[in-house]
Design a protein around this motif. Structure first.
Motif, PDB file in Angstrom:
ATOM      1  N   UNK A   1      -6.486 -13.960 -59.577  1.00 50.66           N
ATOM      2  CA  UNK A   1      -5.677 -14.021 -60.822  1.00 50.66           C
ATOM      3  C   UNK A   1      -4.841 -15.142 -61.133  1.00 50.66           C
ATOM      4  N   UNK A   2      -5.752 -15.908 -62.258  1.00 51.85           N
ATOM      5  CA  UNK A   2      -5.142 -17.246 -62.645  1.00 51.85           C
ATOM      6  C   UNK A   2      -3.902 -17.460 -63.325  1.00 51.85           C
ATOM      7  N   UNK A   3      -3.228 -16.050 -63.750  1.00 53.05           N
ATOM      8  CA  UNK A   3      -2.043 -16.143 -64.274  1.00 53.05           C
ATOM      9  C   UNK A   3      -0.914 -16.336 -63.505  1.00 53.05           C
ATOM     10  N   UNK A   4      -1.167 -16.333 -61.977  1.00 53.09           N
ATOM     11  CA  UNK A   4      -0.313 -16.828 -61.051  1.00 53.09           C
ATOM     12  C   UNK A   4       0.031 -18.077 -60.998  1.00 53.09           C
ATOM     13  N   UNK A   5      -1.063 -18.916 -61.532  1.00 51.87           N
ATOM     14  CA  UNK A   5      -0.949 -20.390 -61.280  1.00 51.87           C
ATOM     15  C   UNK A   5      -0.240 -20.913 -62.429  1.00 51.87           C
ATOM     16  N   UNK A   6       0.167 -20.132 -63.338  1.00 47.32           N
ATOM     17  CA  UNK A   6       0.608 -20.701 -64.556  1.00 47.32           C
ATOM     18  C   UNK A   6       2.187 -20.722 -64.300  1.00 47.32           C
ATOM     19  N   UNK A   7       2.841 -22.131 -64.821  1.00 46.11           N
ATOM     20  CA  UNK A   7       4.318 -22.436 -64.530  1.00 46.11           C
ATOM     21  C   UNK A   7       5.161 -22.091 -65.808  1.00 46.11           C
ATOM     22  N   UNK A   8       4.608 -22.733 -66.938  1.00 45.21           N
ATOM     23  CA  UNK A   8       5.261 -22.450 -68.237  1.00 45.21           C
ATOM     24  C   UNK A   8       4.188 -22.085 -69.231  1.00 45.21           C
ATOM     25  N   UNK A   9       4.051 -20.825 -69.555  1.00 43.41           N
ATOM     26  CA  UNK A   9       3.074 -20.500 -70.702  1.00 43.41           C
ATOM     27  C   UNK A   9       2.861 -21.592 -71.763  1.00 43.41           C
ATOM     28  N   UNK A  10       1.630 -21.962 -71.853  1.00 44.38           N
ATOM     29  CA  UNK A  10       1.056 -22.941 -72.878  1.00 44.38           C
ATOM     30  C   UNK A  10       1.471 -24.326 -72.492  1.00 44.38           C
ATOM     31  N   UNK A  11       2.067 -24.588 -71.650  1.00 42.53           N
ATOM     32  CA  UNK A  11       2.684 -25.955 -71.338  1.00 42.53           C
ATOM     33  C   UNK A  11       2.313 -26.578 -69.914  1.00 42.53           C
ATOM     34  N   UNK A  12       2.616 -25.864 -68.925  1.00 41.22           N
ATOM     35  CA  UNK A  12       2.218 -26.347 -67.510  1.00 41.22           C
ATOM     36  C   UNK A  12       1.821 -25.019 -66.762  1.00 41.22           C
ATOM     37  N   UNK A  13       0.675 -25.740 -65.745  1.00 41.58           N
ATOM     38  CA  UNK A  13       0.176 -24.931 -64.910  1.00 41.58           C
ATOM     39  C   UNK A  13      -0.139 -25.455 -63.775  1.00 41.58           C
ATOM     40  N   UNK A  14      -0.762 -24.846 -62.342  1.00 45.03           N
ATOM     41  CA  UNK A  14      -1.319 -25.587 -61.454  1.00 45.03           C
ATOM     42  C   UNK A  14      -2.823 -25.614 -61.840  1.00 45.03           C
ATOM     43  N   UNK A  15      -3.478 -26.631 -61.312  1.00 46.50           N
ATOM     44  CA  UNK A  15      -4.659 -26.851 -61.428  1.00 46.50           C
ATOM     45  C   UNK A  15      -5.072 -26.963 -60.098  1.00 46.50           C
ATOM     46  N   UNK A  16      -5.978 -25.975 -59.668  1.00 46.55           N
ATOM     47  CA  UNK A  16      -6.623 -25.867 -58.066  1.00 46.55           C
ATOM     48  C   UNK A  16      -7.967 -26.399 -58.189  1.00 46.55           C
ATOM     49  N   UNK A  17      -8.261 -27.705 -57.217  1.00 40.93           N
ATOM     50  CA  UNK A  17      -9.748 -28.302 -56.994  1.00 40.93           C
ATOM     51  C   UNK A  17     -10.101 -27.652 -55.725  1.00 40.93           C
ATOM     52  N   UNK A  18     -11.163 -27.262 -55.416  1.00 34.29           N
ATOM     53  CA  UNK A  18     -11.729 -26.728 -54.365  1.00 34.29           C
ATOM     54  C   UNK A  18     -12.989 -27.678 -54.169  1.00 34.29           C
ATOM     55  N   UNK A  19     -12.696 -28.701 -53.248  1.00 32.47           N
ATOM     56  CA  UNK A  19     -13.829 -29.571 -52.716  1.00 32.47           C
ATOM     57  C   UNK A  19     -14.672 -29.136 -51.521  1.00 32.47           C
TER      58      UNK A  19
END
Length: 283
Positions: A117-135
Motif C-alpha cells: 500500500x503506497x498510500x501509507x508512504x504519503x506525508x502530505x497529499x500532493x506535496x510530500x511523500x516518502x520515496x523508498x529505494x530498494x537496492x
C-alpha cells in the motif's frame, strides 16, 4: 557451467523419479540462511543465501514529491546490480538484461495495492511523500535468482524503519516537515502481503521448484509467479521454451501452493530473528 546430453538425461530421469541430484523432491527447496540489519547506513537491509545463490538488499528512503496522477501515494523503486564476481556471465555488461528483468518484475509484483500500500508512504497529499529505494546486489548465482531476490527484498522491507513525522509547517510554497531524529521513533512498513516469487521449471514431463544451475539448463520452459497473500500479483515466462496450457495451469497451482508455504516459513523466521543474527530456515 555447461552440461553434456548424458548429464541432462541423468537430471531428467532423476526428476521423473522425484529424486533430484541433491536428494530433494520436486517441491523441495535448498537450505536458506537469512540475516537482517547488516548494512550500517541503510534504513533496512537483509542478506539471503539460498545454497550457492547470495543476495544482498539495502533500503534507503528520502522525502520526495508524489506523482501528480497519484497524489495520495508514495514511491517505490527497485535497482538491481549483478556483481561481476557472481558468475563469469556478468563480466562487462553481461548482467544488465537480467538486472532490468528482475527490477521490472519486482515493480510489477509490488504495483498492486493488495501487495504493498503506497498510500501509507504519503506525508502530505500532493506535496510530500516518502520515496523508498530498494537496492539489490547479486553476489553469487547458484540458480533460482527470482525466488531468492523476492525473499531478501521482503525481509529488507520488513526490517526498514521509517522516521515519524510529528508536524508540518506550511508557509506559502515552503513546506517544512518535523521529522523525528530519534533512533527508535520510527514506523515499520506493512509488508504482510508483499509478494513472494516462485520459479517453476518443467523438466521432461514434470515441474519442479527451486531449480539449480544444472536444472535450469535442462528446463524446457519455466515461469515465475509472484503471490501476494492468496492472490497472483504477476506471472512472468522466462527462458526460451513454451508450456502447454494444461502444464501452465499445473505450474500456476504449484507456484501458488509453494509460495504460501515459503511465506509462512519466512514470517516464522522474521518473528524470531534478532539484529545481526544469522538464521537458517527450510533446512
Amino acid at each position: 557451467m555447461s552440461l553434456c546430453e548424458a548429464e541432462k538425461t541423468f537430471v531428467l530421469h532423476g526428476v521423473e523419479e522425484n529424486f533430484r541430484l541433491d536428494g530433494r523432491e520436486r517441491e523441495d527447496y535448498r537450505p536458506m540462511e537469512l540475516e537482517t540489519d547488516i548494512v550500517l547506513h541503510a534504513f533496512g537491509s537483509a542478506r539471503l543465501r539460498l545454497a550457492n545463490t547470495d543476495v544482498l538488499v539495502a533500503v534507503k528512503i528520502e522525502i520526495d514529491v508524489p506523482f501528480p496522477e497519484r497524489s495520495k501515494e508514495g514511491k517505490l523503486e527497485f535497482f538491481v546490480d549483478c556483481s561481476a564476481n557472481a558468475t563469469p556471465d556478468f563480466e562487462g555488461r553481461g548482467g544488465e538484461d537480467l538486472a532490468v528483468e528482475i527490477a521490472n518484475t519486482l515493480s510489477s509484483a509490488y504495483r498492486s495495492k493488495h501487495a504493498f500500500d503506497l498510500t501509507k508512504l504519503c506525508i502530505l497529499k500532493g506535496k510530500k511523500c516518502w520515496k523508498v529505494y530498494v537496492d539489490i546486489l547479486l553476489l553469487e548465482c547458484g540458480g533460482n535468482l527470482f525466488d531468492a531476490v523476492s525473499l531478501a527484498v521482503k525481509a529488507a522491507l520488513w526490517n526498514t524503519q521509517v522516521p515519524k513525522v510529528h508536524g508540518v509547517n506550511i508557509d506559502g510554497n515552503n513546506i517544512e516537515l518535523n521529522v523525528s531524529e530519534e533512533l527508535y521513533d520510527c514506523d515499520r512498513l506493512d509488508v504482510k502481503n508483499a509478494p513472494v516469487m516462485v520459479t517453476v521449471c518443467k523438466i521432461g514431463e514434470k515441474c519442479i521448484v527451486d531449480p539449480s544451475v544444472a536444472e535450469e539448463q535442462c528446463s524446457v520452459g519455466s515461469i515465475v509467479v509472484a503471490v501476494s497473500g492468496d492472490k497472483f500479483s504477476t506471472v512472468l515466462q522466462t527462458g526460451t521454451g513454451s508450456l502447454h496450457p494444461a502444464t501452465l495451469m499445473e505450474s500456476l497451482k504449484l507456484g501458488h501452493r509453494v509460495a504460501q508455504r515459503l511465506d509462512e516459513a519466512l514470517w516464522a523466521t522474521l518473528r524470531q530473528i534478532k539484529p545481526g543474527q544469522d538464521v537458517g530456515f527450510l533446512k
